[in-house]
Scaffold this motif. Structure first.
Motif, mmCIF file in Angstrom:
data_model
loop_
_atom_site.group_PDB
_atom_site.id
_atom_site.type_symbol
_atom_site.label_atom_id
_atom_site.label_comp_id
_atom_site.label_asym_id
_atom_site.label_seq_id
_atom_site.Cartn_x
_atom_site.Cartn_y
_atom_site.Cartn_z
ATOM 1 N N SER A 1 0.825 -1.214 0.000
ATOM 2 C CA SER A 1 0.000 0.000 0.000
ATOM 3 C C SER A 1 0.858 1.263 0.000
ATOM 4 O O SER A 1 0.345 2.363 -0.145
ATOM 5 N N TYR A 2 2.183 1.109 0.123
ATOM 6 C CA TYR A 2 3.022 2.310 0.172
ATOM 7 C C TYR A 2 3.140 2.967 -1.204
ATOM 8 O O TYR A 2 3.569 4.102 -1.325
ATOM 9 N N ILE A 3 2.769 2.202 -2.269
ATOM 10 C CA ILE A 3 2.606 2.814 -3.595
ATOM 11 C C ILE A 3 1.084 2.836 -3.820
ATOM 12 O O ILE A 3 0.474 1.786 -4.000
ATOM 13 N N PRO A 4 0.449 4.031 -3.724
ATOM 14 C CA PRO A 4 -1.025 4.078 -3.692
ATOM 15 C C PRO A 4 -1.705 3.284 -4.809
ATOM 16 O O PRO A 4 -2.712 2.594 -4.559
ATOM 17 N N ALA B 1 11.626 -6.409 -12.608
ATOM 18 C CA ALA B 1 12.296 -5.654 -13.681
ATOM 19 C C ALA B 1 13.783 -5.462 -13.406
ATOM 20 O O ALA B 1 14.559 -5.159 -14.322
ATOM 21 N N LYS B 2 14.191 -5.636 -12.134
ATOM 22 C CA LYS B 2 15.617 -5.478 -11.805
ATOM 23 C C LYS B 2 16.467 -6.579 -12.427
ATOM 24 O O LYS B 2 17.680 -6.435 -12.564
ATOM 25 N N VAL B 3 15.827 -7.688 -12.797
ATOM 26 C CA VAL B 3 16.563 -8.740 -13.523
ATOM 27 C C VAL B 3 16.876 -8.209 -14.928
ATOM 28 O O VAL B 3 17.994 -8.364 -15.429
ATOM 29 N N PRO C 1 16.104 -5.276 4.556
ATOM 30 C CA PRO C 1 14.963 -5.045 3.656
ATOM 31 C C PRO C 1 15.384 -4.390 2.337
ATOM 32 O O PRO C 1 16.431 -3.738 2.261
ATOM 33 N N PHE C 2 14.531 -4.562 1.305
ATOM 34 C CA PHE C 2 14.905 -4.121 -0.050
ATOM 35 C C PHE C 2 15.206 -2.633 -0.152
ATOM 36 O O PHE C 2 15.966 -2.205 -0.997
ATOM 37 N N ASN C 3 14.594 -1.839 0.751
ATOM 38 C CA ASN C 3 14.765 -0.387 0.626
ATOM 39 C C ASN C 3 15.620 0.190 1.749
ATOM 40 O O ASN C 3 15.540 1.371 2.065
ATOM 41 N N ILE D 1 18.757 -5.240 -4.516
ATOM 42 C CA ILE D 1 18.164 -4.318 -3.535
ATOM 43 C C ILE D 1 17.977 -2.984 -4.249
ATOM 44 O O ILE D 1 18.627 -2.717 -5.273
ATOM 45 N N ASN D 2 17.106 -2.129 -3.713
ATOM 46 C CA ASN D 2 16.827 -0.869 -4.405
ATOM 47 C C ASN D 2 18.097 -0.074 -4.676
ATOM 48 O O ASN D 2 18.279 0.482 -5.768
ATOM 49 N N ALA D 3 19.013 -0.030 -3.676
ATOM 50 C CA ALA D 3 20.240 0.756 -3.845
ATOM 51 C C ALA D 3 21.022 0.286 -5.073
ATOM 52 O O ALA D 3 21.493 1.103 -5.878
ATOM 53 N N ARG E 1 11.935 7.385 0.255
ATOM 54 C CA ARG E 1 13.050 6.532 0.667
ATOM 55 C C ARG E 1 13.986 6.259 -0.521
ATOM 56 O O ARG E 1 15.214 6.283 -0.381
ATOM 57 N N ASN E 2 13.403 6.021 -1.698
ATOM 58 C CA ASN E 2 14.241 5.781 -2.874
ATOM 59 C C ASN E 2 14.993 7.046 -3.278
ATOM 60 O O ASN E 2 16.148 6.978 -3.704
ATOM 61 N N VAL E 3 14.326 8.198 -3.119
ATOM 62 C CA VAL E 3 15.002 9.477 -3.395
ATOM 63 C C VAL E 3 16.172 9.640 -2.435
ATOM 64 O O VAL E 3 17.281 10.029 -2.821
ATOM 65 N N PHE F 1 14.002 7.372 -13.790
ATOM 66 C CA PHE F 1 14.208 6.177 -14.609
ATOM 67 C C PHE F 1 13.960 4.917 -13.775
ATOM 68 O O PHE F 1 13.342 3.952 -14.237
ATOM 69 N N TYR F 2 14.388 4.947 -12.524
ATOM 70 C CA TYR F 2 14.156 3.805 -11.625
ATOM 71 C C TYR F 2 12.650 3.553 -11.444
ATOM 72 O O TYR F 2 12.189 2.411 -11.514
ATOM 73 N N PHE F 3 11.873 4.633 -11.226
ATOM 74 C CA PHE F 3 10.428 4.452 -11.049
ATOM 75 C C PHE F 3 9.790 3.911 -12.332
ATOM 76 O O PHE F 3 8.856 3.113 -12.292
ATOM 77 N N LEU G 1 15.296 -12.464 -3.216
ATOM 78 C CA LEU G 1 14.124 -12.235 -2.357
ATOM 79 C C LEU G 1 14.523 -11.456 -1.105
ATOM 80 O O LEU G 1 13.957 -11.625 -0.027
ATOM 81 N N TYR G 2 15.537 -10.579 -1.280
ATOM 82 C CA TYR G 2 15.963 -9.685 -0.203
ATOM 83 C C TYR G 2 16.334 -10.468 1.054
ATOM 84 O O TYR G 2 17.026 -11.465 0.972
ATOM 85 N N ASP G 3 15.790 -10.011 2.208
ATOM 86 C CA ASP G 3 16.163 -10.692 3.459
ATOM 87 C C ASP G 3 15.345 -11.968 3.686
ATOM 88 O O ASP G 3 15.303 -12.498 4.786
#
Ligand code: GLN
Length: 304
Positions: free
Chosen positions: A25-28, A65-67, A93-95, A112-114, A163-165, A187-189, A239-241
């Motif tokens: 839900s953090y992305i509406p 999509a990160k693949v 966690p991923f972020n 991971i996002n970074a 957080r990504n910013v 571009f990431y979004f 699958l992150y952590d």
């Protein structure tokens, strides 16, 4: 081996189970997705395939999509990309921002996002039209010209993606982002907003189960060694952590996204994609994990 009976049996069993967790839900925009969707598409390198449930419905593939972004950067720059990030599981966690301080802005891995943000920076530096060129790559690997970004999802994530910013600016402060953070994060979004169905994802990434070659025209997308390495990073970091747990229970290289998708690869056998939007506390599809655990156990089809 004919996997269809086991796939069907596991699908019916998991469909009836209680769906735990909740949609992201953090992305509406993602909060609007029907939580009861459930699709599976299984495709072997010998051409046999099998779909169940909502396998032809497009959804937000998010971090799957990160693949693709890793494969495109790896294809273009080769081993040089590892000067900018590692290949170790983060266990966070991923972020997460925490390791970047002690690691001086070098992300632990490209999933991971970074790490994916650094890959986006690399692609912006290498491509003439990053968004169009990325889409062309996705369309090429999937033989499908309908693959596109969702402006709605990208905008929605941009409206809440503080957080990504922060990640992007933090990495820039260590000198591991070359372009402007605004350009990189947009571009990431966009990358995360790609929409595909389970069938489209399995078809697109089947080359990872075929030594780097597409099935349709035998075109080499990645070298055999790069393919082995990409699958290895999926295994240890996809699958992150929860990558250890996924290895323990499922035993295949995998990549998840907060849209509820999971892609798994059995090298030299098949690609399978699951979609069920309710996520567990680690941000991975609850039923997707459950399905793959039962399937690889019953079919004796893990890499271990
Ligand atoms: N776009 C999402 C984010 O950055 C991707 C995360 C994911 O799918 N795990 O938060």
């Amino acid at each position: 081996m004919d996997y269809s009976n086991i796939l069907q049996e596991v699908y019916e069993k998991v469909s009836k189970e209680e769906g735990r967790g909740g949609v992201a839900s953090y992305i509406p925009e993602l909060a609007k997705v029907d939580p009861l969707k459930f699709g599976v598409f299984f495709k072997e390198i010998n051409g046999r395939d099998f779909g169940m449930g909502d396998f032809d419905e497009k959804f937000s593939i998010q971090s799957i999509a990160k693949v693709a972004s890793l494969c495109l950067a790896y294809k273009m720059l080769g081993e040089k990309i590892w000067e900018r990030m590692g290949v170790e599981p983060s266990g966070t966690p991923f972020n997460s921002l925490v390791q970047l301080e002690s690691d001086r802005g070098v992300p632990r891995n490209p999933f991971i996002n970074a790490g994916a943000i650094v890959i986006c920076d690399i692609l912006i530096g290498e491509l003439n039209n990053p968004e169009e060129d990325l889409l062309s790559f996705m369309r090429e690997i999937s033989d499908n010209s309908s693959i596109s970004f969702s402006e709605n999802i990208a905008e929605s994530e941009k409206s809440t993606g503080y957080r990504n910013v922060a990640l992007c600016n933090f990495i820039k402060s260590f000198g591991n982002i070359e372009n402007s953070p605004e350009k990189v994060i947009d571009f990431y979004f966009k990358l995360c907003s790609i929409e595909m169905s389970c069938r489209e994802i399995s078809c697109a990434f089947l080359f990872l189960a075929n030594g780097g070659r597409k099935i349709s025209d035998n075109k080499q997308i990645l070298s055999e060694s790069q393919t082995k390495r990409t699958n290895a990073i999926m295994q240890s970091c996809g699958l992150y952590d929860e990558s250890g747990e996924f290895t323990f229970k499922v035993g295949l290289p995998g990549k998840s996204g907060v849209g509820g998708g999971i892609l798994a690869i059995h090298p030299y056998k098949y690609a399978v994609t699951l979609w069920s939007p309710k996520l567990n506390s680690k941000g991975n599809s609850y039923k997707g994990m459950r399905f793959l655990e039962l399937f690889t156990t019953k079919a004796r089809s893990s890499i271990f």
